[in-house]
Design an enzyme around this catalytic site. Structure first.
Site, mmCIF file in Angstrom:
data_model
loop_
_atom_site.group_PDB
_atom_site.id
_atom_site.type_symbol
_atom_site.label_atom_id
_atom_site.label_comp_id
_atom_site.label_asym_id
_atom_site.label_seq_id
_atom_site.Cartn_x
_atom_site.Cartn_y
_atom_site.Cartn_z
ATOM 1 N N PRO A 2 0.811 -1.217 0.000
ATOM 2 C CA PRO A 2 0.000 0.000 0.000
ATOM 3 C C PRO A 2 0.846 1.270 0.000
ATOM 4 C CG PRO A 2 -0.769 -1.572 1.641
ATOM 5 C CD PRO A 2 0.564 -2.059 1.179
ATOM 6 N N GLU A 3 0.705 2.062 -1.033
ATOM 7 C CA GLU A 3 1.333 3.386 -1.093
ATOM 8 C C GLU A 3 0.235 4.377 -1.453
ATOM 9 O OE1 GLU A 3 5.201 3.747 -2.685
ATOM 10 O OE2 GLU A 3 5.756 1.678 -2.251
ATOM 11 N N LYS A 51 -1.083 8.339 2.537
ATOM 12 C CA LYS A 51 -1.415 6.937 2.775
ATOM 13 C C LYS A 51 -2.585 6.769 3.733
ATOM 14 C CE LYS A 51 3.398 5.429 2.232
ATOM 15 N NZ LYS A 51 4.474 4.609 2.832
ATOM 16 N N ASN A 163 8.011 2.764 -0.032
ATOM 17 C CA ASN A 163 9.325 2.203 -0.275
ATOM 18 C C ASN A 163 9.559 1.845 -1.741
ATOM 19 O OD1 ASN A 163 11.791 1.647 0.978
ATOM 20 N ND2 ASN A 163 11.351 -0.547 1.108
ATOM 21 N N ARG A 248 14.053 0.190 6.368
ATOM 22 C CA ARG A 248 13.273 -0.468 5.337
ATOM 23 C C ARG A 248 14.217 -1.162 4.365
ATOM 24 N NH1 ARG A 248 8.308 2.088 4.800
ATOM 25 N NH2 ARG A 248 7.746 0.304 3.490
#
Length: 258
Positions: A2-3, A51, A163, A248
Site C-alpha cells: 500500500p502506497e 497513505k 518504499n 526499510r
C-alpha cells in the site's frame, strides 16, 4: 504494497459505493470504538490523504491507514467476503453495499472538526488538490545531511511515496539511496515522484519501467540479486532508515547509482 496510489484507488472505490448513501449499520471491531454506532448517518465523502483514508459521515470522520497488510473491499449486500471474518476491523453497511476494512493498521473515529489532529502533520499530498511542489522541495531540503532515500519516505515532507517509489526514484535519478540530500537534485526527484504516482493512480499494477507485464514493472525494487535491466550488474539489497526501528529494505544498482 500500500502506497499513496493504492489508498487513492481504495478511496475512489469506497466513494463510488458509499458517498451520498445512508449507513444502515456499522460494526467497529476494535475495543476503543466497539460501541460507536454511525447508523443513520449519511456518507458525505471518502478521500485519501497520502497513505491515510478519511471517510466523512455526519459529524464524524472514520480515519484508517492500511500499514503493510490492510485493505478496504466493497461487496454487494449479502455477498461472501474474500477474507476471513476475524480479519475484519470494521464493517459499514448501506442498503446496497457493504464496505469492509481488513487488517487495518490504524482505525479510529474522530469528530470531523478534528481531522487535522490525525493528518495535519503530513506534507503536501502528491495526489491531492493541495499538491505544492515548492513546499515539498523545501521540506525535503530542510535536512541536508540525511539520505535522500529516507527523506523521500518521510510523510512529513511529501505524502504518498512508499518504499517502492523511493527505491525506483533513486534508480531513475541515478543516485544511491544513501546519497545525502545536500548532494541530490531534490526538485528533479520531487517532480519525477509526482509524475510517477500520477501515472499509476488509475493502474491495477504499479509500473515504473513503462512495461506493464507483471515481473517487468520495476527497475530495482524486489529484485535483489537479479541483473540490472540497464547494465546487468546484480541488484543489491540493504536496509535504510532514520533509526534502526524504521529501517526499510532498500534495493539499488551499484553501477547505475552513485
Amino acid at each position: 504494497m500500500p502506497e499513496g496510489d493504492t489508498v487513492y484507488q481504495a478511496a475512489r472505490r469506497l466513494r463510488e459505493s458509499l458517498a451520498g448513501r445512508i449507513l444502515t449499520a456499522t460494526d467497529f471491531r476494535v475495543p476503543r470504538f466497539a460501541t460507536v454506532d454511525l447508523s443513520g448517518e449519511r456518507v458525505d465523502d471518502v478521500l485519501s490523504r497520502g497513505k491515510h483514508l478519511l471517510m466523512r459521515a455526519g459529524g464524524f470522520t472514520i480515519h484508517s491507514h492500511l500499514k503493510m497488510e490492510g485493505s478496504w473491499e466493497v461487496y454487494r449486500s449479502g455477498e461472501r467476503w474474500r477474507h476471513p471474518a476475524f480479519q475484519a476491523r470494521v464493517v459499514l453497511r448501506t442498503a446496497e453495499a457493504e464496505a469492509v476494512g481488513f487488517l487495518l493498521g490504524i482505525l479510529e473515529v474522530v469528530p470531523r472538526s478534528k481531522e487535522q489532529d490525525v493528518v495535519g502533520h503530513l506534507g503536501p499530498d502528491l495526489l491531492g488538490a493541495d499538491w505544492d511542489a515548492d513546499e515539498a522541495v523545501r521540506r525535503v531540503s530542510a535536512r541536508p545531511d540525511i539520505p535522500i532515500g529516507v527523506a523521500l519516505l518521510d510523510q512529513r515532507n511529501l505524502a504518498g511515496l512508499g518504499n517502492v517509489y523511493a527505491n525506483e526514484l533513486c534508480f531513475l535519478r541515478g543516485m544511491l539511496p544513501t546519497r545525502p540530500v545536500a548532494e541530490a537534485d531534490v526538485p528533479a526527484a520531487v517532480d519525477l515522484g509526482h509524475r510517477l504516482i500520477v501515472a499509476n493512480r488509475d493502474r491495477p499494477l504499479r509500473v515504473t519501467t513503462g512495461d506493464t507485464r507483471r515481473g517487468r514493472n520495476t527497475w530495482v525494487y524486489g529484485r535483489g540479486g537479479q541483473p540490472c535491466r540497464r547494465c546487468g550488474t546484480h541488484i543489491r539489497r540493504t536496509e535504510l532508515g532514520r533509526t534502526e526501528l524504521e529501517e526499510r529494505v532498500t534495493y539499488y544498482c551499484p553501477s547505475c547509482q552513485t
